[in-house]
Each structure stands twice: as structure tokens, then as C-alpha cells.
Design a protein around this motif. Structure first.
Motif, PDB file in Angstrom:
ATOM      1  N   ASP A   1      42.165  -6.556 -29.110  1.00  0.00           N
ATOM      2  CA  ASP A   1      41.877  -5.284 -28.442  1.00  0.00           C
ATOM      3  C   ASP A   1      43.142  -4.443 -28.282  1.00  0.00           C
ATOM      4  N   ARG A   2      44.255  -5.085 -27.935  1.00  0.00           N
ATOM      5  CA  ARG A   2      45.512  -4.353 -27.749  1.00  0.00           C
ATOM      6  C   ARG A   2      45.954  -3.701 -29.050  1.00  0.00           C
ATOM      7  N   ILE A   3      45.770  -4.401 -30.151  1.00  0.00           N
ATOM      8  CA  ILE A   3      46.212  -3.868 -31.442  1.00  0.00           C
ATOM      9  C   ILE A   3      45.280  -2.769 -31.938  1.00  0.00           C
ATOM     10  N   ARG A   4      43.987  -3.001 -31.842  1.00  0.00           N
ATOM     11  CA  ARG A   4      43.020  -2.055 -32.406  1.00  0.00           C
ATOM     12  C   ARG A   4      42.741  -0.871 -31.495  1.00  0.00           C
ATOM     13  N   LEU A   5      42.817  -1.068 -30.176  1.00  0.00           N
ATOM     14  CA  LEU A   5      42.441  -0.025 -29.227  1.00  0.00           C
ATOM     15  C   LEU A   5      43.473   0.104 -28.110  1.00  0.00           C
ATOM     16  N   PRO A   6      44.677   0.512 -28.447  1.00  0.00           N
ATOM     17  CA  PRO A   6      45.716   0.608 -27.410  1.00  0.00           C
ATOM     18  C   PRO A   6      45.375   1.637 -26.331  1.00  0.00           C
ATOM     19  N   HIS A   7      44.549   2.647 -26.671  1.00  0.00           N
ATOM     20  CA  HIS A   7      44.235   3.685 -25.693  1.00  0.00           C
ATOM     21  C   HIS A   7      43.208   3.227 -24.663  1.00  0.00           C
ATOM     22  N   LEU A   8      42.611   2.049 -24.840  1.00  0.00           N
ATOM     23  CA  LEU A   8      41.650   1.531 -23.864  1.00  0.00           C
ATOM     24  C   LEU A   8      42.259   0.450 -22.970  1.00  0.00           C
ATOM     25  N   GLN A   9      43.589   0.342 -22.986  1.00  0.00           N
ATOM     26  CA  GLN A   9      44.236  -0.715 -22.214  1.00  0.00           C
ATOM     27  C   GLN A   9      44.484  -0.317 -20.765  1.00  0.00           C
ATOM     28  N   ASP A  10      43.424   0.116 -20.102  1.00  0.00           N
ATOM     29  CA  ASP A  10      43.496   0.352 -18.664  1.00  0.00           C
ATOM     30  C   ASP A  10      43.476  -1.006 -17.953  1.00  0.00           C
ATOM     31  N   PRO A  11      44.405  -1.279 -17.045  1.00  0.00           N
ATOM     32  CA  PRO A  11      44.497  -2.621 -16.422  1.00  0.00           C
ATOM     33  C   PRO A  11      43.184  -3.094 -15.807  1.00  0.00           C
ATOM     34  N   GLY A  12      42.506  -2.216 -15.066  1.00  0.00           N
ATOM     35  CA  GLY A  12      41.258  -2.629 -14.434  1.00  0.00           C
ATOM     36  C   GLY A  12      40.169  -2.937 -15.449  1.00  0.00           C
ATOM     37  N   LEU A  13      40.069  -2.126 -16.504  1.00  0.00           N
ATOM     38  CA  LEU A  13      39.052  -2.346 -17.530  1.00  0.00           C
ATOM     39  C   LEU A  13      39.361  -3.607 -18.321  1.00  0.00           C
ATOM     40  N   VAL A  14      40.648  -3.822 -18.633  1.00  0.00           N
ATOM     41  CA  VAL A  14      41.042  -5.039 -19.364  1.00  0.00           C
ATOM     42  C   VAL A  14      40.695  -6.283 -18.558  1.00  0.00           C
ATOM     43  N   ALA A  15      40.960  -6.239 -17.238  1.00  0.00           N
ATOM     44  CA  ALA A  15      40.669  -7.386 -16.385  1.00  0.00           C
ATOM     45  C   ALA A  15      39.168  -7.663 -16.327  1.00  0.00           C
ATOM     46  N   GLU A  16      38.352  -6.606 -16.279  1.00  0.00           N
ATOM     47  CA  GLU A  16      36.908  -6.789 -16.214  1.00  0.00           C
ATOM     48  C   GLU A  16      36.370  -7.363 -17.526  1.00  0.00           C
ATOM     49  N   VAL A  17      36.888  -6.892 -18.645  1.00  0.00           N
ATOM     50  CA  VAL A  17      36.479  -7.429 -19.947  1.00  0.00           C
ATOM     51  C   VAL A  17      36.836  -8.904 -20.047  1.00  0.00           C
ATOM     52  N   GLU A  18      38.034  -9.260 -19.587  1.00  0.00           N
ATOM     53  CA  GLU A  18      38.449 -10.665 -19.625  1.00  0.00           C
ATOM     54  C   GLU A  18      37.549 -11.524 -18.738  1.00  0.00           C
ATOM     55  N   ARG A  19      37.171 -11.010 -17.567  1.00  0.00           N
ATOM     56  CA  ARG A  19      36.301 -11.768 -16.661  1.00  0.00           C
ATOM     57  C   ARG A  19      34.948 -12.049 -17.316  1.00  0.00           C
ATOM     58  N   LEU A  20      34.390 -11.019 -17.959  1.00  0.00           N
ATOM     59  CA  LEU A  20      33.092 -11.212 -18.613  1.00  0.00           C
ATOM     60  C   LEU A  20      33.187 -12.232 -19.739  1.00  0.00           C
ATOM     61  N   ARG A  21      34.267 -12.172 -20.497  1.00  0.00           N
ATOM     62  CA  ARG A  21      34.427 -13.128 -21.604  1.00  0.00           C
ATOM     63  C   ARG A  21      34.533 -14.560 -21.078  1.00  0.00           C
ATOM     64  N   ARG A  22      35.200 -14.732 -19.959  1.00  0.00           N
ATOM     65  CA  ARG A  22      35.317 -16.080 -19.387  1.00  0.00           C
ATOM     66  C   ARG A  22      33.965 -16.577 -18.861  1.00  0.00           C
ATOM     67  N   LEU A  23      33.068 -15.630 -18.516  1.00  0.00           N
ATOM     68  CA  LEU A  23      31.720 -16.008 -18.106  1.00  0.00           C
ATOM     69  C   LEU A  23      30.841 -16.384 -19.289  1.00  0.00           C
ATOM     70  N   GLY A  24      31.321 -16.073 -20.497  1.00  0.00           N
ATOM     71  CA  GLY A  24      30.534 -16.369 -21.687  1.00  0.00           C
ATOM     72  C   GLY A  24      29.845 -15.158 -22.280  1.00  0.00           C
ATOM     73  N   VAL A  25      30.092 -13.969 -21.710  1.00  0.00           N
ATOM     74  CA  VAL A  25      29.515 -12.744 -22.263  1.00  0.00           C
ATOM     75  C   VAL A  25      30.306 -12.349 -23.510  1.00  0.00           C
ATOM     76  N   GLU A  26      29.613 -12.004 -24.578  1.00  0.00           N
ATOM     77  CA  GLU A  26      30.283 -11.540 -25.794  1.00  0.00           C
ATOM     78  C   GLU A  26      30.619 -10.052 -25.622  1.00  0.00           C
ATOM     79  N   VAL A  27      31.897  -9.758 -25.545  1.00  0.00           N
ATOM     80  CA  VAL A  27      32.349  -8.378 -25.358  1.00  0.00           C
ATOM     81  C   VAL A  27      33.071  -7.924 -26.622  1.00  0.00           C
ATOM     82  N   VAL A  28      32.599  -6.834 -27.191  1.00  0.00           N
ATOM     83  CA  VAL A  28      33.187  -6.280 -28.415  1.00  0.00           C
ATOM     84  C   VAL A  28      33.653  -4.859 -28.137  1.00  0.00           C
ATOM     85  N   LEU A  29      34.905  -4.588 -28.488  1.00  0.00           N
ATOM     86  CA  LEU A  29      35.459  -3.243 -28.339  1.00  0.00           C
ATOM     87  C   LEU A  29      35.624  -2.609 -29.719  1.00  0.00           C
ATOM     88  N   LEU A  30      35.060  -1.435 -29.862  1.00  0.00           N
ATOM     89  CA  LEU A  30      35.183  -0.677 -31.106  1.00  0.00           C
ATOM     90  C   LEU A  30      35.836   0.662 -30.801  1.00  0.00           C
TER      91      LEU A  30
END
Length: 335
Positions: free
Chosen positions: A238-267
Motif C-alpha cells: 500500500d505504501r508503494i502503490r498508494l503513498p497519498h492514502l497513507q493517513d495514519p488513522g486510515l492505515v491503522a484501521e486497515v491494519e486492524r481489519l486485516r488482523r481480524l481476517g477481513v480482506e482489504v484491497v487498496l486500489l
């Protein structure tokens, strides 16, 4: 070369103060010559009107501005030149070089570099045609006829060459400046990338090193470890492909969902990479995806020209929810 642009060249350079001063100086010198040669005394009224008309034509030709003359102005330049030519014919005894004809030819021919191609071409044709029509009944020799029309023909050639050369010079200067601007932009982008690289590498290192150290220390590579590696790999991607979406709060929420087992894809679109996501938009997206506990979440950044800046599709076993926001975080579509 600093002012070598379509505006800086002043319609072929003829819409400038320097051009007007130069042409008026030539007109004054030529008028003095008419008086000195005694031509003025042969027909004072005719020559007064012709000289004043030539002066008016000179002022019209050198009207200040960066564009061609308007049709209403351009048409009077050939008229003044033909009036001057008629005065020259009335005072001439033989077919030979006529200075008044030469000055008249310069006036109409230089409408061409001024940008009034039609007026310059028609005016030059009429002037040369009038000279030939006046001379031909007198049975001139080829040499005399050549002396009569040589300068008018040369003026037309000079006007065409002036416009062609100036057009080429301006075109090459524009191309050079465009190339220089692109080179400067590329250099600035490279410098910015080099400046950002250490920071970005440090951030990636902070994600990778803890996992690698645990593996190096002998942690068992079980399902939990594989899940951890997958989360880290996705974050780096995500950091490489979408550097403009690296808001700390949004990144943390995406990571939390992934740890729950949710498949999160950023395009995302590369055209948006220079515009970081606004905090309000990041908060809106984070709030929308926070309730998800299973399924798939797709976050997409749209190109800059689209009304929607960011969209989310949340797919669960029960429903599919779609939301789109503007760059300011306002909802513009939801279903």
C-alpha cells in the motif's frame, strides 16, 4: 531571447515603439528627399496628401500590439501606399527606379510579417500591377522595367522571409523552453524522490525488521506468523502503490481489519499520487469501514478529474455497500 514569444515579438516586431520610431524616421527622411529633389514643387497638393497618407499608413502598420491589425486598419495601409504610388507616377518622366514606389512597397509588404497576409499579398499585387500598367504603354526597356519593380519585389520577398524566419525562431525557442521545463520538473521530482527515500525506507524498515527478528530468533512460522507476514506485506504494498492514502488513522484501521481476517484491497490512480488525502476524507472512510468484521473491503482512489475522489465497496455475506466521497469528504453517492 527572454522575450522571444508570440507576445514578446509584437506581431513580427512591428507592434513595438522601436518599430514605429524606425519607420517614422525613414518616412521623415524620405519626405525630406521628395522636397529636396524638387518633386514636391511639381504638385504640392498631390504630394501633401500623399505624404500625409504615407505617414498615416506608417502609423497604422506599426500600431502597438501583439496581434495582426484588424481588417478595418489593415485595409488602409494598401490604400495609402497606392495613393503614394499615384503621386510618384504623376511626377515621373521616365520608367526607372522611383523612391516613392519603393517606400509604398515597404508599407504593404510588411503587412505580411505583421500577420495580415491577405492584405499584404493583395496590396503588393495591386502595387506591382499598377507600376507595370503605368510603365508598359511607354515601351520601357527590360532594364528600366526591372529597375522599376525590383525593390517592390524585393520588399515582398523580405516580408515573407521575415515572417518565416521569425516563426521558426519562435517555434524553436518555445520547444527549447518546453524541453527545459520538462527537464527541470524531472530533476525536481528526482530530487524530491531522493529526499523522501530515506524516510520511506525507514518507515518500511520499521514494519519489516520486527517480523524478521522474530523469525531469526526462532519463532515458529505458524498460521499466526503467516498472518502477520501477510499484513506487513500488504502494508508495504500500500505504501508503494498508494503513498497519498497513507493517513495514519486510515492505515491503522486497515491494519486492524486485516488482523481480524477481513480482506482489504487498496486500489489507486497514479494521477492522484501528488495530492495527499485530506484528513476529513480519511476520517469519513475510516468511519465507514470500521463496522466491518468479515468479508472484503475495496478502497479505491479515483483520478483527479473525477467528481469522486475516493470510493469504498464493502462486501459481506449479507450485503454489498458502496460509498463515494468528494475530495473534501462529502458523500456524493451511496448504495
Amino acid at each position: 531571447m527572454a522575450d522571444l514569444t508570440s507576445a514578446g515579438t509584437g506581431a513580427g516586431g512591428l507592434g513595438t515603439r522601436l518599430a514605429r520610431g524606425s519607420f517614422l524616421f525613414v518616412w521623415a527622411c524620405w519626405s525630406f528627399q521628395i522636397v529636396r529633389l524638387g518633386l514636391f514643387q511639381t504638385a504640392p497638393l498631390v504630394w501633401t496628401l500623399a505624404l500625409l497618407g504615407a505617414g498615416a499608413g506608417t502609423c497604422l502598420l506599426t500600431t502597438p500590439g501583439v496581434r495582426p491589425l484588424s481588417p478595418a486598419r489593415a485595409v488602409w495601409v494598401p490604400v495609402s501606399a497606392l495613393g503614394l504610388t499615384a503621386a510618384a507616377f504623376l511626377s515621373a518622366d521616365t520608367v526607372t527606379h522611383l523612391s516613392a514606389l519603393s517606400f509604398a512597397a515597404y508599407l504593404v509588404a510588411f503587412l505580411i510579417p505583421r500577420g495580415n497576409l491577405v492584405a499584404g499579398a493583395i496590396g503588393s499585387t495591386l502595387l506591382i500591377g499598377a507600376a507595370l500598367a503605368w510603365a508598359w504603354p511607354q515601351g520601357p526597356t527590360p532594364g528600366a522595367l526591372l529597375r522599376l519593380v525590383a525593390v517592390p519585389l524585393g520588399c515582398v520577398a523580405a516580408g515573407v522571409l521575415w515572417r518565416f524566419v521569425l516563426h521558426r525562431i519562435v517555434g524553436r525557442e518555445r520547444a527549447h523552453r518546453s524541453s527545459a521545463a520538462r527537464s527541470a520538473e524531472s530533476s525536481a521530482a528526482s530530487a524530491e524522490a531522493l529526499e523522501a527515500s530515506p524516510t520511506e525506507l525507514a518507515a518500511i524498515k520499521g514494519l519489516v525488521v520486527p517480523v524478521l527478528e522474530r523469525i531469526a530468533e526462532g519463532d515458529v512460522i505458524d498460521a499466526r506468523m503467516r498472518s502477520e507476514v501477510a499484513v506487513v506485506e500488504a502494508a508495504i504494498r500500500d505504501r508503494i502503490r498508494l503513498p497519498h492514502l497513507q493517513d495514519p488513522g486510515l492505515v491503522a484501521e486497515v491494519e486492524r481489519l486485516r488482523r481480524l481476517g477481513v480482506e482489504v484491497v487498496l486500489l489507486g490512480e497514479s494521477s492522484s499520487a501528488d495530492t495527499p488525502i485530506l484528513p476529513r476524507l480519511a476520517r469519513a472512510c475510516r468511519s465507514a469501514i470500521a463496522p466491518v468484521t468479515q468479508g472484503r473491503v475495496t478502497i479505491r482512489a479515483f483520478p483527479a478529474h473525477r467528481a469522486a475522489a475516493l470510493g469504498v465497496v464493502m462486501q459481506t455475506e449479507d450485503e454489498v455497500v458502496r460509498v463515494q466521497w468528494s475530495a473534501n469528504g462529502d458523500v456524493i453517492a451511496a448504495s
